[in-house]
Design an enzyme around this catalytic site. Structure first.
Site, PDB file in Angstrom:
ATOM      1  N   ARG A  44      -4.179 -14.304  -0.527  1.00 52.33           N
ATOM      2  CA  ARG A  44      -5.624 -14.040  -0.494  1.00 52.33           C
ATOM      3  C   ARG A  44      -6.143 -14.106  -1.922  1.00 52.33           C
ATOM      4  NH1 ARG A  44      -4.226  -8.722   2.776  1.00 52.33           N
ATOM      5  NH2 ARG A  44      -4.028  -9.638   4.851  1.00 52.33           N
ATOM      6  N   ARG A 137     -13.354  -6.915   3.939  1.00 49.12           N
ATOM      7  CA  ARG A 137     -12.400  -7.410   2.937  1.00 49.12           C
ATOM      8  C   ARG A 137     -12.605  -8.901   2.690  1.00 49.12           C
ATOM      9  NH1 ARG A 137      -6.226  -5.959   4.137  1.00 49.12           N
ATOM     10  NH2 ARG A 137      -6.373  -7.830   5.416  1.00 49.12           N
ATOM     11  N   ARG A 148      -5.136  -9.291  14.310  1.00 50.89           N
ATOM     12  CA  ARG A 148      -4.853  -8.020  13.638  1.00 50.89           C
ATOM     13  C   ARG A 148      -5.380  -6.832  14.447  1.00 50.89           C
ATOM     14  NH1 ARG A 148      -3.124  -9.142   8.137  1.00 50.89           N
ATOM     15  NH2 ARG A 148      -2.685 -11.349   8.337  1.00 50.89           N
TER      16      ARG A 148
HETATM   17  P1  ADP Z   1      -4.050  -2.781   4.331  1.00 48.74           P
HETATM   18  O1  ADP Z   1      -3.245  -2.891   3.077  1.00 48.74           O
HETATM   19  O2  ADP Z   1      -3.630  -1.633   5.193  1.00 48.74           O
HETATM   20  O3  ADP Z   1      -4.133  -4.059   5.094  1.00 48.74           O
HETATM   21  P2  ADP Z   1      -6.352  -2.576   2.525  1.00 48.74           P
HETATM   22  O4  ADP Z   1      -5.852  -1.588   1.524  1.00 48.74           O
HETATM   23  O5  ADP Z   1      -6.414  -4.008   2.102  1.00 48.74           O
HETATM   24  O6  ADP Z   1      -5.561  -2.432   3.916  1.00 48.74           O
HETATM   25  O7  ADP Z   1      -7.814  -2.078   2.979  1.00 48.74           O
HETATM   26  C1  ADP Z   1      -8.643  -2.861   3.845  1.00 48.74           C
HETATM   27  C2  ADP Z   1     -10.087  -2.818   3.348  1.00 48.74           C
HETATM   28  O8  ADP Z   1     -10.617  -1.521   3.566  1.00 48.74           O
HETATM   29  C3  ADP Z   1     -10.214  -3.105   1.856  1.00 48.74           C
HETATM   30  O9  ADP Z   1     -11.363  -3.890   1.637  1.00 48.74           O
HETATM   31  C4  ADP Z   1     -10.353  -1.719   1.243  1.00 48.74           C
HETATM   32  O10 ADP Z   1     -11.103  -1.754   0.049  1.00 48.74           O
HETATM   33  C5  ADP Z   1     -11.081  -0.953   2.340  1.00 48.74           C
HETATM   34  N1  ADP Z   1     -10.756   0.495   2.393  1.00 48.74           N
HETATM   35  C6  ADP Z   1      -9.568   1.093   2.183  1.00 48.74           C
HETATM   36  N2  ADP Z   1      -9.657   2.433   2.361  1.00 48.74           N
HETATM   37  C7  ADP Z   1     -10.941   2.694   2.709  1.00 48.74           C
HETATM   38  C8  ADP Z   1     -11.657   3.889   3.049  1.00 48.74           C
HETATM   39  N3  ADP Z   1     -11.079   5.086   3.066  1.00 48.74           N
HETATM   40  N4  ADP Z   1     -12.971   3.768   3.381  1.00 48.74           N
HETATM   41  C9  ADP Z   1     -13.575   2.561   3.388  1.00 48.74           C
HETATM   42  N5  ADP Z   1     -12.954   1.393   3.080  1.00 48.74           N
HETATM   43  C10 ADP Z   1     -11.645   1.449   2.751  1.00 48.74           C
HETATM   44  P1  5GP Z   2      -0.882  -8.554   5.461  1.00 45.46           P
HETATM   45  O1  5GP Z   2      -0.868  -9.999   5.847  1.00 45.46           O
HETATM   46  O2  5GP Z   2      -2.144  -7.848   5.938  1.00 45.46           O
HETATM   47  O3  5GP Z   2      -0.573  -8.340   4.002  1.00 45.46           O
HETATM   48  O4  5GP Z   2       0.298  -7.855   6.257  1.00 45.46           O
HETATM   49  C1  5GP Z   2       0.387  -7.980   7.636  1.00 45.46           C
HETATM   50  C2  5GP Z   2       1.374  -6.996   8.191  1.00 45.46           C
HETATM   51  O5  5GP Z   2       2.676  -7.289   7.690  1.00 45.46           O
HETATM   52  C3  5GP Z   2       1.082  -5.542   7.795  1.00 45.46           C
HETATM   53  O6  5GP Z   2       1.233  -4.749   8.967  1.00 45.46           O
HETATM   54  C4  5GP Z   2       2.161  -5.211   6.794  1.00 45.46           C
HETATM   55  O7  5GP Z   2       2.535  -3.845   6.864  1.00 45.46           O
HETATM   56  C5  5GP Z   2       3.297  -6.082   7.286  1.00 45.46           C
HETATM   57  N1  5GP Z   2       4.310  -6.394   6.263  1.00 45.46           N
HETATM   58  C6  5GP Z   2       4.138  -6.660   4.944  1.00 45.46           C
HETATM   59  N2  5GP Z   2       5.319  -6.909   4.354  1.00 45.46           N
HETATM   60  C7  5GP Z   2       6.257  -6.769   5.307  1.00 45.46           C
HETATM   61  C8  5GP Z   2       7.682  -6.874   5.320  1.00 45.46           C
HETATM   62  O8  5GP Z   2       8.350  -7.145   4.333  1.00 45.46           O
HETATM   63  N3  5GP Z   2       8.309  -6.671   6.508  1.00 45.46           N
HETATM   64  C9  5GP Z   2       7.641  -6.367   7.646  1.00 45.46           C
HETATM   65  N4  5GP Z   2       8.358  -6.157   8.749  1.00 45.46           N
HETATM   66  N5  5GP Z   2       6.303  -6.250   7.686  1.00 45.46           N
HETATM   67  C10 5GP Z   2       5.624  -6.454   6.519  1.00 45.46           C
END
Ligand code: ADP
Ligand code: 5GP
Length: 198
Positions: A44, A137, A148
């Site tokens: 991304r 995001r 998702r």
């Molecule tokens: P994940 O790693 O679980 O996929 P992210 O950390 O990328 O999720 O968060 C998804 C989006 O939500 C991001 O744009 C982030 O800035 C936003 N975000 C995270 N925590 C909060 C919160 N408590 N309230 C509002 N937005 C949030």
């Molecule tokens: P994203 O594409 O949003 O970064 O991740 C998609 C999903 O893959 C998320 O649920 C994240 O927790 C999971 N994920 C990220 N890295 C790993 C990994 O190494 N192993 C597994 N099993 N899941 C992962």
């Protein structure tokens, strides 16, 4: 040597795992190490190869899996994700707490290893809030958002199973969720800080 107890963060994509991990790594740079997974998905905007993920093609990842280089791997939303043995070893060698971001399949696989991590699930306050975050995001296509959200509904059901997670943290207000996370990890943080002073 075993090293500190690792921590697995799981929960729906978009719940805020990366946001929480980044804060933790900023505040406790010495204490935590993030296990950099491999993935076949495209980076991304803003993601850095080798820092957020090791971005690889499917062929390379499948080769690594066959060569037994991975502790666990899973297919999520049409892409492969996996934790290499190396990713975890590097962190253990630095005597840091290894943080792993894993989907639910990864959680199940990890439970078959000897790593014995703490399992935490990060939840959004609601599916609607999750959808808003995924859209906000601005990283996912409509198809990816729908995949998702479907995975999230399944995840939220599975995480109700007793015994699968040690704690569930609802990420509604970010500061509150972060403080709860620090609270859950405080004992392990103190142990590592004390061992580094010696
Ligand atoms: P994940 O790693 O679980 O996929 P992210 O950390 O990328 O999720 O968060 C998804 C989006 O939500 C991001 O744009 C982030 O800035 C936003 N975000 C995270 N925590 C909060 C919160 N408590 N309230 C509002 N937005 C949030
Ligand atoms: P994203 O594409 O949003 O970064 O991740 C998609 C999903 O893959 C998320 O649920 C994240 O927790 C999971 N994920 C990220 N890295 C790993 C990994 O190494 N192993 C597994 N099993 N899941 C992962």
């Amino acid at each position: 040597m075993m090293g500190p107890r690792p921590v697995v963060l799981s929960g729906p994509s978009g719940a805020g795992k990366s946001t929480l991990v980044k804060r933790l790594m900023q505040e406790y740079a010495d204490v935590f190490g993030f296990s950099v997974s491999h993935t076949t998905r495209n980076p991304r905007a803003g993601e850095v190869d080798g820092k957020d993920y090791h971005f690889v093609c499917r062929e390379e990842m499948e080769k690594g899996i066959l060569a037994d280089e991975f502790i666990e791997h899973a297919e999520f939303s049409g892409n492969l994700y996996g934790t290499s043995k190396k990713a975890v070893e590097v962190i253990r060698d630095h005597n840091q707490i290894c943080i792993l971001d894993l989907d639910i399949q990864g959680v199940r696989s990890m439970k078959r290893t000897t790593l014995n991590p703490l399992y935490l699930s990060i939840h959004p306050p609601s599916i609607e809030a999750l959808e808003e975050r995924l859209r906000g995001r601005k990283t996912e296509s409509e198809e990816s958002i729908q995949k998702r959200l479907a995975a999230a509904r399944a995840d939220l059901e599975i995480s109700k199973e007793p015994g699968i997670f040690d704690a569930v943290i609802i990420n509604d207000d970010l500061d509150e969720a972060y403080n709860k996370l620090k609270d859950v990890l405080s004992e392990e943080i103190q142990k590592v800080q004390a061992s580094k002073k010696n």
